[in-house]
Design a protein around this motif. Sequence first.
Motif, PDB file in Angstrom:
ATOM      1  N   PRO A   1      -9.363   7.366   1.647  1.00 29.50           N
ATOM      2  CA  PRO A   1      -8.887   8.671   1.157  1.00 29.50           C
ATOM      3  C   PRO A   1      -7.397   8.939   1.369  1.00 29.50           C
ATOM      4  O   PRO A   1      -6.831   9.791   0.705  1.00 29.50           O
ATOM      5  CB  PRO A   1      -9.733   9.677   1.940  1.00 29.50           C
ATOM      6  CG  PRO A   1     -10.187   8.944   3.145  1.00 29.50           C
ATOM      7  CD  PRO A   1     -10.305   7.499   2.752  1.00 29.50           C
ATOM      8  N   PHE A   2      -6.761   8.202   2.247  1.00 26.68           N
ATOM      9  CA  PHE A   2      -5.342   8.420   2.532  1.00 26.68           C
ATOM     10  C   PHE A   2      -4.441   7.427   1.790  1.00 26.68           C
ATOM     11  O   PHE A   2      -3.249   7.337   2.055  1.00 26.68           O
ATOM     12  CB  PHE A   2      -5.080   8.345   4.048  1.00 26.68           C
ATOM     13  CG  PHE A   2      -5.673   7.114   4.688  1.00 26.68           C
ATOM     14  CD1 PHE A   2      -4.972   5.929   4.737  1.00 26.68           C
ATOM     15  CD2 PHE A   2      -6.946   7.160   5.215  1.00 26.68           C
ATOM     16  CE1 PHE A   2      -5.524   4.803   5.303  1.00 26.68           C
ATOM     17  CE2 PHE A   2      -7.518   6.031   5.790  1.00 26.68           C
ATOM     18  CZ  PHE A   2      -6.799   4.854   5.836  1.00 26.68           C
TER      19      PHE A   2
ATOM     20  N   GLY B   1      -9.793  -3.684  -3.192  1.00 26.03           N
ATOM     21  CA  GLY B   1     -10.933  -2.821  -3.498  1.00 26.03           C
ATOM     22  C   GLY B   1     -11.265  -1.888  -2.348  1.00 26.03           C
ATOM     23  O   GLY B   1     -11.515  -0.697  -2.556  1.00 26.03           O
ATOM     24  N   GLU B   2     -11.236  -2.412  -1.133  1.00 23.04           N
ATOM     25  CA  GLU B   2     -11.529  -1.587   0.046  1.00 23.04           C
ATOM     26  C   GLU B   2     -10.424  -0.567   0.294  1.00 23.04           C
ATOM     27  O   GLU B   2     -10.695   0.598   0.577  1.00 23.04           O
ATOM     28  CB  GLU B   2     -11.696  -2.471   1.281  1.00 23.04           C
ATOM     29  CG  GLU B   2     -12.961  -3.294   1.271  1.00 23.04           C
ATOM     30  CD  GLU B   2     -13.094  -4.152   2.519  1.00 23.04           C
ATOM     31  OE1 GLU B   2     -12.616  -3.748   3.598  1.00 23.04           O
ATOM     32  OE2 GLU B   2     -13.681  -5.239   2.404  1.00 23.04           O
ATOM     33  N   ILE B   3      -9.176  -1.011   0.200  1.00 19.81           N
ATOM     34  CA  ILE B   3      -8.035  -0.136   0.474  1.00 19.81           C
ATOM     35  C   ILE B   3      -7.997   1.032  -0.511  1.00 19.81           C
ATOM     36  O   ILE B   3      -7.742   2.169  -0.126  1.00 19.81           O
ATOM     37  CB  ILE B   3      -6.713  -0.933   0.453  1.00 19.81           C
ATOM     38  CG1 ILE B   3      -6.676  -1.906   1.641  1.00 19.81           C
ATOM     39  CG2 ILE B   3      -5.508  -0.007   0.472  1.00 19.81           C
ATOM     40  CD1 ILE B   3      -5.563  -2.939   1.564  1.00 19.81           C
ATOM     41  N   LEU B   4      -8.263   0.747  -1.782  1.00 20.40           N
ATOM     42  CA  LEU B   4      -8.238   1.812  -2.788  1.00 20.40           C
ATOM     43  C   LEU B   4      -9.309   2.875  -2.542  1.00 20.40           C
ATOM     44  O   LEU B   4      -9.177   4.002  -3.012  1.00 20.40           O
ATOM     45  CB  LEU B   4      -8.383   1.227  -4.189  1.00 20.40           C
ATOM     46  CG  LEU B   4      -7.152   0.487  -4.714  1.00 20.40           C
ATOM     47  CD1 LEU B   4      -7.471  -0.214  -6.026  1.00 20.40           C
ATOM     48  CD2 LEU B   4      -5.984   1.442  -4.874  1.00 20.40           C
ATOM     49  N   SER B   5     -10.348   2.537  -1.796  1.00 25.09           N
ATOM     50  CA  SER B   5     -11.398   3.518  -1.509  1.00 25.09           C
ATOM     51  C   SER B   5     -11.054   4.417  -0.323  1.00 25.09           C
ATOM     52  O   SER B   5     -11.765   5.393  -0.066  1.00 25.09           O
ATOM     53  CB  SER B   5     -12.730   2.805  -1.230  1.00 25.09           C
ATOM     54  OG  SER B   5     -12.694   2.152   0.027  1.00 25.09           O
TER      55      SER B   5
ATOM     56  N   LYS C   1      -4.036   5.840  10.435  1.00 25.59           N
ATOM     57  CA  LYS C   1      -5.382   5.621   9.894  1.00 25.59           C
ATOM     58  C   LYS C   1      -5.494   4.247   9.244  1.00 25.59           C
ATOM     59  O   LYS C   1      -6.514   3.567   9.368  1.00 25.59           O
ATOM     60  CB  LYS C   1      -5.754   6.718   8.901  1.00 25.59           C
ATOM     61  CG  LYS C   1      -6.027   8.041   9.586  1.00 25.59           C
ATOM     62  CD  LYS C   1      -6.400   9.121   8.591  1.00 25.59           C
ATOM     63  CE  LYS C   1      -6.660  10.417   9.348  1.00 25.59           C
ATOM     64  NZ  LYS C   1      -7.446  11.362   8.600  1.00 25.59           N
ATOM     65  N   LEU C   2      -4.437   3.813   8.556  1.00 26.82           N
ATOM     66  CA  LEU C   2      -4.438   2.474   7.960  1.00 26.82           C
ATOM     67  C   LEU C   2      -4.494   1.416   9.058  1.00 26.82           C
ATOM     68  O   LEU C   2      -5.244   0.441   8.942  1.00 26.82           O
ATOM     69  CB  LEU C   2      -3.205   2.264   7.077  1.00 26.82           C
ATOM     70  CG  LEU C   2      -3.113   0.894   6.402  1.00 26.82           C
ATOM     71  CD1 LEU C   2      -4.256   0.714   5.393  1.00 26.82           C
ATOM     72  CD2 LEU C   2      -1.773   0.724   5.715  1.00 26.82           C
TER      73      LEU C   2
ATOM     74  N   VAL D   1       0.856  -1.181   0.000  1.00 26.89           N
ATOM     75  CA  VAL D   1       0.000   0.000   0.000  1.00 26.89           C
ATOM     76  C   VAL D   1       0.896   1.237   0.000  1.00 26.89           C
ATOM     77  O   VAL D   1       1.807   1.336   0.814  1.00 26.89           O
ATOM     78  CB  VAL D   1      -0.921   0.026   1.242  1.00 26.89           C
ATOM     79  CG1 VAL D   1      -1.814   1.255   1.226  1.00 26.89           C
ATOM     80  CG2 VAL D   1      -1.742  -1.246   1.332  1.00 26.89           C
ATOM     81  N   ILE D   2       0.652   2.139  -0.922  1.00 25.43           N
ATOM     82  CA  ILE D   2       1.381   3.405  -0.960  1.00 25.43           C
ATOM     83  C   ILE D   2       0.428   4.479  -0.462  1.00 25.43           C
ATOM     84  O   ILE D   2      -0.633   4.709  -1.044  1.00 25.43           O
ATOM     85  CB  ILE D   2       1.898   3.714  -2.379  1.00 25.43           C
ATOM     86  CG1 ILE D   2       2.809   2.579  -2.851  1.00 25.43           C
ATOM     87  CG2 ILE D   2       2.639   5.054  -2.391  1.00 25.43           C
ATOM     88  CD1 ILE D   2       3.254   2.696  -4.284  1.00 25.43           C
ATOM     89  N   LEU D   3       0.818   5.082   0.646  1.00 22.23           N
ATOM     90  CA  LEU D   3      -0.028   6.072   1.311  1.00 22.23           C
ATOM     91  C   LEU D   3       0.278   7.481   0.835  1.00 22.23           C
ATOM     92  O   LEU D   3       1.355   7.746   0.311  1.00 22.23           O
ATOM     93  CB  LEU D   3       0.197   5.999   2.825  1.00 22.23           C
ATOM     94  CG  LEU D   3      -0.084   4.646   3.480  1.00 22.23           C
ATOM     95  CD1 LEU D   3       0.415   4.639   4.916  1.00 22.23           C
ATOM     96  CD2 LEU D   3      -1.556   4.325   3.421  1.00 22.23           C
TER      97      LEU D   3
END
Length: 90
Positions: free
Chosen positions: A76-77, A70-74, A29-30, A9-11
């Motif tokens: 906002p951060f 799919g969830e992670i891409l939604s 937040k993640l 995951v790239i934040l």
Amino acid sequence: MIEPVIITVILKSASDQKGSKTMANSFAKLESWASTNDVTVQSPIDTDPEALKFATVLASDNSEADKLIGEILSLPFVDTCYRKPTDELP
């Protein structure tokens, strides 16, 4: 033993309650999202902003990885994420 599927995951910077944007806020937040969804996020090796920009989420299999991506891409951060080694870099 079944190996977990690694999701990189790239934040992007996220604001805290005071309005300051940092990578530490994004990582926190993640982690909060992960604890709510019973997902494992590996702790960073270092706490500098560049290290916190990249997070690793573990999924039990490819099906769960697809759902989590799919969830992670939604979120906002999150800038982007991809499964390793199955997916190519975005």
